[in-house]
Design an enzyme around this catalytic site. Structure first.
Site, PDB file in Angstrom:
ATOM      1  N   CYS A 185     -67.761  25.418  33.791  1.00 42.20           N
ATOM      2  CA  CYS A 185     -68.943  25.942  34.452  1.00 42.20           C
ATOM      3  C   CYS A 185     -69.643  26.939  33.544  1.00 42.20           C
ATOM      4  O   CYS A 185     -68.987  27.752  32.902  1.00 42.20           O
ATOM      5  CB  CYS A 185     -68.563  26.667  35.748  1.00 42.20           C
ATOM      6  SG  CYS A 185     -68.356  25.571  37.133  1.00 42.20           S
ATOM      7  N   CYS A 189     -69.737  23.315  39.666  1.00 43.35           N
ATOM      8  CA  CYS A 189     -68.997  22.417  38.785  1.00 43.35           C
ATOM      9  C   CYS A 189     -67.612  22.140  39.360  1.00 43.35           C
ATOM     10  O   CYS A 189     -67.007  23.009  39.975  1.00 43.35           O
ATOM     11  CB  CYS A 189     -68.839  23.035  37.400  1.00 43.35           C
ATOM     12  SG  CYS A 189     -70.402  23.465  36.628  1.00 43.35           S
ATOM     13  N   CYS A 240     -75.150  24.560  37.522  1.00 42.19           N
ATOM     14  CA  CYS A 240     -74.244  23.520  37.078  1.00 42.19           C
ATOM     15  C   CYS A 240     -74.574  23.243  35.617  1.00 42.19           C
ATOM     16  O   CYS A 240     -75.430  23.907  35.046  1.00 42.19           O
ATOM     17  CB  CYS A 240     -74.457  22.280  37.941  1.00 42.19           C
ATOM     18  SG  CYS A 240     -73.039  21.179  37.942  1.00 42.19           S
TER      19      CYS A 240
END
Length: 158
Positions: A87, A79, A7
């Site tokens: 992302c 994400c 993430c």
């Protein structure tokens, strides 16, 4: 199998997934999370939620993908899209999947509403993790067959 949960900030969703995979996975499957721009802390609500679920929070910390202690076999990005998140793209020869979940760290409202956003993100991730861990071992070893399953799992709870 080494799984990298990726993430941007590595403070909420990726931490929740790392801890949950490591708590539920059989021997031989290990997860680590990281961020392209780590926040430098784990969100306290993530830690509290994991503790309520009986999942260890020992050793969890926000970390950069620049210093991974292992080479991943699978990279899963978590994400979301509602906040226009981008992302990070892991640039290695690995199997990739996207399991997007909205970031509960951006939730607003009452404490109960914010807690509900963390709970929702956790429940979505946990459902996907349980589906992944239920896959037959022979499928986990076959990247060509595993990729479509990872993509399918990424839609659970969406």
């Amino acid at each position: 199998m080494n799984i990298l949960i990726l993430c941007t900030g590595n403070s909420c969703r990726s931490i929740l997934a790392e801890a949950t995979i490591n708590a539920l996975a059989p021997e031989g499957i290990r997860a680590i999370s990281a961020g392209s721009k780590p926040a430098g802390y784990v969100h306290p609500r993530s830690l509290a939620l994991l503790e309520r679920e009986g999942i260890s929070t020992q050793g969890l910390h926000s970390k950069s993908w620049d210093n991974l202690p292992m080479t991943p076999d699978v990279v899963i990005t978590v994400c979301g899209s509602a906040a226009g998140e981008t992302c990070p793209a892991y640039l290695g020869p690995v199997l990739r999947a996207h399991w997007g979940v909205e970031d509960p760290a951006h939730a607003t409202g009452t404490d109960a509403e914010i807690d509900a956003a963390f709970e929702k993100a956790y429940r979505i991730l946990r459902g996907r993790i349980e589906a992944f861990l239920a896959l037959p071992p022979d499928l986990l070893a076959d990247k060509a067959r595993l990729k479509p399953e990872l993509d399918r799992i990424g839609l659970i709870g969406a």
